[in-house]
Design a protein around this motif. Sequence first.
Motif, PDB file in Angstrom:
ATOM      1  N   GLU A  81       0.826  -1.202   0.000  1.00 22.52           N
ATOM      2  CA  GLU A  81       0.000   0.000   0.000  1.00 22.52           C
ATOM      3  C   GLU A  81       0.862   1.256   0.000  1.00 22.52           C
ATOM      4  O   GLU A  81       0.504   2.262  -0.633  1.00 22.52           O
ATOM      5  CB  GLU A  81      -0.947  -0.014   1.207  1.00 22.52           C
ATOM      6  N   SER A 171      -8.984  -7.579   2.173  1.00 28.97           N
ATOM      7  CA  SER A 171      -8.257  -6.780   1.185  1.00 28.97           C
ATOM      8  C   SER A 171      -6.886  -7.405   0.942  1.00 28.97           C
ATOM      9  O   SER A 171      -6.226  -7.857   1.884  1.00 28.97           O
ATOM     10  CB  SER A 171      -8.095  -5.344   1.691  1.00 28.97           C
ATOM     11  N   TYR A 176     -11.183  -3.891  -5.170  1.00 29.39           N
ATOM     12  CA  TYR A 176     -10.573  -2.808  -4.397  1.00 29.39           C
ATOM     13  C   TYR A 176      -9.363  -3.298  -3.618  1.00 29.39           C
ATOM     14  O   TYR A 176      -9.151  -4.502  -3.438  1.00 29.39           O
ATOM     15  CB  TYR A 176     -11.598  -2.212  -3.432  1.00 29.39           C
ATOM     16  N   ILE A 178      -7.526  -1.786   0.151  1.00 28.25           N
ATOM     17  CA  ILE A 178      -7.490  -0.780   1.218  1.00 28.25           C
ATOM     18  C   ILE A 178      -6.063  -0.263   1.333  1.00 28.25           C
ATOM     19  O   ILE A 178      -5.118  -1.047   1.441  1.00 28.25           O
ATOM     20  CB  ILE A 178      -7.950  -1.373   2.557  1.00 28.25           C
ATOM     21  N   CYS A 181      -6.038   3.298   6.849  1.00 34.25           N
ATOM     22  CA  CYS A 181      -7.115   3.169   7.830  1.00 34.25           C
ATOM     23  C   CYS A 181      -6.931   4.271   8.868  1.00 34.25           C
ATOM     24  O   CYS A 181      -5.909   4.309   9.560  1.00 34.25           O
ATOM     25  CB  CYS A 181      -7.086   1.798   8.485  1.00 34.25           C
ATOM     26  N   LEU A 202     -11.688   4.449   5.934  1.00 39.15           N
ATOM     27  CA  LEU A 202     -10.772   3.749   5.042  1.00 39.15           C
ATOM     28  C   LEU A 202     -10.527   4.558   3.772  1.00 39.15           C
ATOM     29  O   LEU A 202     -11.457   5.135   3.200  1.00 39.15           O
ATOM     30  CB  LEU A 202     -11.335   2.380   4.658  1.00 39.15           C
ATOM     31  N   ILE A 204      -9.537   3.867   0.100  1.00 44.68           N
ATOM     32  CA  ILE A 204      -9.600   2.661  -0.722  1.00 44.68           C
ATOM     33  C   ILE A 204      -9.370   3.011  -2.189  1.00 44.68           C
ATOM     34  O   ILE A 204      -9.901   4.007  -2.698  1.00 44.68           O
ATOM     35  CB  ILE A 204     -10.978   1.980  -0.575  1.00 44.68           C
ATOM     36  N   ALA A 206     -10.428   1.758  -5.621  1.00 45.64           N
ATOM     37  CA  ALA A 206     -11.496   0.889  -6.119  1.00 45.64           C
ATOM     38  C   ALA A 206     -11.680   1.060  -7.626  1.00 45.64           C
ATOM     39  O   ALA A 206     -11.421   2.124  -8.184  1.00 45.64           O
ATOM     40  CB  ALA A 206     -12.809   1.225  -5.420  1.00 45.64           C
ATOM     41  N   VAL A 214     -18.507  -1.132  -3.541  1.00 44.80           N
ATOM     42  CA  VAL A 214     -17.517  -1.104  -2.464  1.00 44.80           C
ATOM     43  C   VAL A 214     -18.040  -0.268  -1.296  1.00 44.80           C
ATOM     44  O   VAL A 214     -17.919  -0.662  -0.127  1.00 44.80           O
ATOM     45  CB  VAL A 214     -16.168  -0.551  -2.982  1.00 44.80           C
TER      46      VAL A 214
END
Length: 224
Positions: A81, A171, A176, A178, A181, A202, A204, A206, A214
């Motif tokens: 991420e 996830s 999607y 994530i 958070c 969140l 995200i 997507a 979502v």
Amino acid sequence: MADNIIIVGGKRVCIRLIGLLKRKARYNITVIENNRKILKDIEDKYDDVNIIKGDATNKAVLEQAGIADADIIVAATSIDEVNLLIGILSQNYNLKKIIARTANPSHIKMFKKLGLNEVVSPELTACIDIQKHIVEPKSQTINNGGKEQYEIIKVPVKSNKAIGKEIGAISPADDYIIMLCTKGDRELIAQNNIILEKGDILTILAKSKKVKKVNKFFTKDRLI
């Protein structure tokens, strides 16, 4: 003329990659890393590498590292991420290549659709692959010209389908992934063991066609 390269993430991949690139002797290398010990190890071993301590998902840190004049950026942290966020931010600059490391080979297709030039995985011998993408003049550039489009959305956690679940359990999904958070005033990079609570926010990535689906998954208790 030497290429200006920014490497984000200073652990083994970064140190090994610097060594491989130094054999070519035509690169100006800058490393962004938060860990002081790792930076000290790099500084002791390579006195001509520019060191920046900070979070590369912060635009100001990227600019301090010289991204406006960089040719290549390598997002080589151990967190997908983070690498994805860095890649998205980097697309605002005139870079020749954006190279991202992923710990999950199933993410490669998504990363490429988002415009990241090259994506490599530790399972595919990350250091050698990254070095090859940097030094090979015929490396293919991947652009976001595919049919699938993506959006970054913010979604509150309200649904019982998400509350109490670890991020890694839901996830990434087909529609999607994530990325962040937010719990109160704490913004956390999405890691698999973070447990979602009611009221978390969140961030995200997507598929555009699936944004409503979502949203409903995280905010509604009925099936979607």
